[in-house]
Design an enzyme around this catalytic site. Structure first.
Site, PDB file in Angstrom:
ATOM      1  N   HIS A  76       0.912  -1.114  -0.051  1.00 56.64           N
ATOM      2  CA  HIS A  76       0.033   0.045   0.163  1.00 56.64           C
ATOM      3  C   HIS A  76       0.931   1.359   0.012  1.00 56.64           C
ATOM      4  O   HIS A  76       1.838   1.383   0.650  1.00 56.64           O
ATOM      5  CB  HIS A  76      -1.008  -0.114   1.185  1.00 56.64           C
ATOM      6  CG  HIS A  76      -1.889   1.263   1.451  1.00 56.64           C
ATOM      7  ND1 HIS A  76      -1.640   1.991   2.496  1.00 56.64           N
ATOM      8  CD2 HIS A  76      -2.540   1.675   0.513  1.00 56.64           C
ATOM      9  CE1 HIS A  76      -2.524   3.033   2.344  1.00 56.64           C
ATOM     10  NE2 HIS A  76      -3.050   2.924   1.069  1.00 56.64           N
ATOM     11  N   SER A  77       0.691   2.064  -0.960  1.00 54.56           N
ATOM     12  CA  SER A  77       1.298   3.550  -1.116  1.00 54.56           C
ATOM     13  C   SER A  77       2.840   3.371  -1.044  1.00 54.56           C
ATOM     14  O   SER A  77       3.163   2.836  -2.090  1.00 54.56           O
ATOM     15  CB  SER A  77       0.791   4.243   0.207  1.00 54.56           C
ATOM     16  OG  SER A  77       0.957   5.693   0.236  1.00 54.56           O
ATOM     17  N   TYR A  78       3.601   3.777   0.004  1.00 59.01           N
ATOM     18  CA  TYR A  78       4.868   3.538  -0.021  1.00 59.01           C
ATOM     19  C   TYR A  78       5.324   1.734  -0.061  1.00 59.01           C
ATOM     20  O   TYR A  78       6.400   1.796  -0.663  1.00 59.01           O
ATOM     21  CB  TYR A  78       5.720   4.182   1.221  1.00 59.01           C
ATOM     22  CG  TYR A  78       6.665   3.497   1.725  1.00 59.01           C
ATOM     23  CD1 TYR A  78       8.144   3.993   0.984  1.00 59.01           C
ATOM     24  CD2 TYR A  78       6.996   2.513   2.491  1.00 59.01           C
ATOM     25  CE1 TYR A  78       9.409   3.645   1.535  1.00 59.01           C
ATOM     26  CE2 TYR A  78       8.274   2.138   3.009  1.00 59.01           C
ATOM     27  CZ  TYR A  78       9.524   2.452   2.506  1.00 59.01           C
ATOM     28  OH  TYR A  78      10.515   2.062   2.713  1.00 59.01           O
ATOM     29  N   GLY A  79       4.565   1.402   0.431  1.00 60.16           N
ATOM     30  CA  GLY A  79       4.772  -0.169   0.235  1.00 60.16           C
ATOM     31  C   GLY A  79       5.080  -0.642  -1.110  1.00 60.16           C
ATOM     32  O   GLY A  79       5.694  -1.772  -1.189  1.00 60.16           O
ATOM     33  N   GLY A  80       4.664   0.132  -2.285  1.00 58.81           N
ATOM     34  CA  GLY A  80       4.907  -0.470  -3.587  1.00 58.81           C
ATOM     35  C   GLY A  80       6.509  -0.475  -3.898  1.00 58.81           C
ATOM     36  O   GLY A  80       6.940  -1.265  -4.550  1.00 58.81           O
TER      37      GLY A  80
END
Length: 221
Positions: A76-80
């Site tokens: 998710h978000s930065y987790g990409g």
């Protein structure tokens, strides 16, 4: 039975994937909602040296320790940034990649270079330590400062990211203002190597649209 490894966005822990985690487990799947080093219940590990490489290694180490193969990596978000790096470093363990309103980096990109000026202004609001970004006021009460170095470090990719058999992007179309992820979605929706979805949801897809996400994740197997 599939294995899902769930990577949160900035300032959040694995708990941000509730109730999606429970729904996946009810369907019989193994689920590992991971809190990255220096964040959430692991905030005591926060230091100037915690960067993107640290977070990628968090995932790679989990995959090895649990002997996970053919994982569905969800970011998710930065987790990409994190799932992209983990798939590059452990391609034999990554079966599918699912990006939830997230950055999708190429070699040499950083989170800093991929977001808008509005997000960069947020990144500069550092805590007293000087090396962590403060949570935004509307975040979950459990949110903690996020390592600034992880946002500035460029990702180093050495392999072929087409190896994961499925790549899925889920776009949150319900932002109150301009979404920094609109250009990503527009680029990928016409790419035949990607499956894209747009949900009428705010950025926190896991909280606002868990049932829709469940259907998408099950299709990503």
């Amino acid at each position: 039975m599939a294995t899902f490894v769930l990577i949160p966005g900035m300032c959040h822990g694995g708990w941000s994937f509730e109730p999606l985690t429970d729904l996946l487990r009810l369907h019989g799947h193994r689920v590992y909602p991971l809190t990255l080093t220096g964040v959430g219940e692991r905030s005591h590990l926060l230091g100037a040296g915690v960067n993107l490489d640290t977070h990628i290694q968090d995932v790679v180490a989990l995959l090895a320790a649990e002997n996970i193969e053919d994982a569905v990596l969800v970011g998710h978000s930065y987790g990409g940034m994190v799932i992209t790096g983990a798939a590059d470093r452990a391609p034999e363990r990554a079966g599918s990649l699912v990006y939830l309103d997230a950055v999708v980096p190429r070699h040499g990109d950083s989170c800093w270079t991929l977001v808008s000026d509005q997000e960069r202004a947020w990144y500069l609001d550092v805590a007293e330590t000087g090396y962590a970004v403060r949570p935004l006021p509307f975040f979950d009460a459990r949110a903690t400062p996020h390592p600034l170095a992880s946002l500035l470090q460029a990702i180093r990719l050495t392999g072929d990211l087409s190896r994961p058999r499925r790549r899925t992007y889920v776009y949150a179309a319900g932002w109150a203002d301009q979404s920094p992820f609109t250009p990503v979605y527009q680029r990928l929706r016409d790419d035949p190597e990607w499956t894209t979805h747009a949900l009428d949801s705010g950025h926190n897809l896991m909280r606002d649209a868990p049932d829709d996400l469940l259907k998408i994740l099950l299709k990503a197997l």
